[in-house]
Motif scaffolding. Structure first.
Motif, short mmCIF file in Angstrom:
data_model
loop_
_atom_site.label_atom_id
_atom_site.label_comp_id
_atom_site.label_asym_id
_atom_site.label_seq_id
_atom_site.Cartn_x
_atom_site.Cartn_y
_atom_site.Cartn_z
N MET A 11 0.83 -1.20 0.00
CA MET A 11 0.00 0.00 0.00
C MET A 11 0.87 1.26 0.00
O MET A 11 0.52 2.25 -0.64
CB MET A 11 -0.96 0.01 1.20
CG MET A 11 -2.10 -0.97 1.08
SD MET A 11 -3.17 -0.65 -0.36
CE MET A 11 -2.71 -1.99 -1.44
N SER A 12 2.01 1.21 0.67
CA SER A 12 2.93 2.35 0.63
C SER A 12 3.41 2.60 -0.80
O SER A 12 3.55 3.75 -1.22
CB SER A 12 4.13 2.10 1.55
OG SER A 12 3.74 2.06 2.88
N GLU A 13 3.66 1.52 -1.52
CA GLU A 13 4.10 1.66 -2.91
C GLU A 13 2.97 2.21 -3.78
O GLU A 13 3.21 3.04 -4.65
CB GLU A 13 4.60 0.32 -3.45
CG GLU A 13 5.12 0.36 -4.86
CD GLU A 13 6.41 1.18 -5.03
OE1 GLU A 13 6.85 1.30 -6.19
OE2 GLU A 13 6.98 1.67 -4.04
N VAL A 14 1.74 1.78 -3.53
CA VAL A 14 0.59 2.31 -4.27
C VAL A 14 0.46 3.81 -4.01
O VAL A 14 0.26 4.60 -4.94
CB VAL A 14 -0.71 1.57 -3.91
CG1 VAL A 14 -1.93 2.27 -4.50
CG2 VAL A 14 -0.66 0.12 -4.37
N VAL A 15 0.61 4.22 -2.75
CA VAL A 15 0.53 5.64 -2.39
C VAL A 15 1.63 6.42 -3.10
O VAL A 15 1.39 7.49 -3.66
CB VAL A 15 0.60 5.84 -0.86
CG1 VAL A 15 0.79 7.30 -0.50
CG2 VAL A 15 -0.64 5.28 -0.19
N ALA A 54 -8.57 1.22 3.29
CA ALA A 54 -8.65 2.30 4.30
C ALA A 54 -7.33 3.05 4.44
O ALA A 54 -6.91 3.40 5.53
CB ALA A 54 -9.12 1.74 5.64
N VAL A 55 -6.68 3.29 3.30
CA VAL A 55 -5.42 4.03 3.28
C VAL A 55 -5.72 5.44 2.78
O VAL A 55 -6.35 5.60 1.72
CB VAL A 55 -4.38 3.34 2.34
CG1 VAL A 55 -3.12 4.17 2.23
CG2 VAL A 55 -4.08 1.94 2.83
N PRO A 56 -5.30 6.46 3.52
CA PRO A 56 -5.56 7.84 3.07
C PRO A 56 -4.91 8.12 1.72
O PRO A 56 -3.81 7.64 1.43
CB PRO A 56 -4.92 8.71 4.16
CG PRO A 56 -4.79 7.82 5.34
CD PRO A 56 -4.61 6.42 4.80
N TRP A 57 -5.62 8.90 0.91
CA TRP A 57 -5.08 9.28 -0.38
C TRP A 57 -3.98 10.32 -0.19
O TRP A 57 -4.07 11.14 0.71
CB TRP A 57 -6.14 9.91 -1.24
CG TRP A 57 -7.28 9.03 -1.63
CD1 TRP A 57 -7.44 7.70 -1.37
CD2 TRP A 57 -8.43 9.42 -2.37
NE1 TRP A 57 -8.62 7.27 -1.90
CE2 TRP A 57 -9.24 8.30 -2.51
CE3 TRP A 57 -8.83 10.63 -2.91
CZ2 TRP A 57 -10.44 8.34 -3.19
CZ3 TRP A 57 -10.03 10.67 -3.59
CH2 TRP A 57 -10.83 9.52 -3.73
N PRO A 58 -2.99 10.32 -1.08
CA PRO A 58 -2.03 11.44 -1.05
C PRO A 58 -2.80 12.73 -1.34
O PRO A 58 -3.69 12.76 -2.18
CB PRO A 58 -1.07 11.12 -2.20
CG PRO A 58 -1.27 9.69 -2.52
CD PRO A 58 -2.68 9.35 -2.12
N PRO A 90 -9.37 12.49 2.56
CA PRO A 90 -10.19 11.78 1.58
C PRO A 90 -11.10 10.75 2.22
O PRO A 90 -12.17 10.50 1.73
CB PRO A 90 -9.16 11.14 0.65
CG PRO A 90 -7.90 11.12 1.42
CD PRO A 90 -7.96 12.29 2.34
N GLN A 91 -10.67 10.14 3.33
CA GLN A 91 -11.51 9.13 3.97
C GLN A 91 -12.77 9.79 4.51
O GLN A 91 -13.78 9.15 4.65
CB GLN A 91 -10.78 8.43 5.11
CG GLN A 91 -9.52 7.66 4.77
CD GLN A 91 -9.47 7.00 3.43
OE1 GLN A 91 -9.48 7.65 2.41
NE2 GLN A 91 -9.39 5.71 3.38
#
Length: 111
Positions: A11-15, A54-58, A90-91
């Protein structure tokens, strides 16, 4: 425990990648260059994936998606809808069904 670390790493990489793509799209918007449809699709897909986990968007990604959303609304109705800038993350501004309402004009472009 290993699975959680692996998921967090992914998920860190996706962000990170969503942030880089957002930067590229924002640059195109500022320079009034066309934005590739594939880039918009990738941002929408990344937004959905981050939302599912449930990961905040940049913050830059949220800004870019709002601009694209406003431009898509302007193209459909002749004038842009004002972006709600409550300062919330964003959440809080685009969760669950809200995310899909937020992205609905963009998703229509995908079809």
């Amino acid at each position: 425990m290993t699975q959680t670390i692996d998921d967090t790493s992914r998920m860190s990489e996706v962000v990170r990648l969503a942030g880089e793509l957002s930067n590229r799209v924002l640059d195109a918007q500022i320079m009034k260059r066309p934005i590739r449809e594939e880039e918009v699709r990738a941002l929408i897909d990344a937004a959905g994936l981050l939302e599912e986990h449930a990961v905040p968007w940049p913050p830059l990604m949220l800004q870019v998606l709002r601009r694209i959303h406003d431009e898509a609304g302007a193209g459909a109705s002749g004038e842009a809808e004002p972006a709600a800038d409550s300062g919330a993350g964003p959440q809080e501004t685009a969760t669950g069904k809200g995310l899909f309402r937020f992205l609905s004009p963009l998703r229509a472009r995908r079809a």
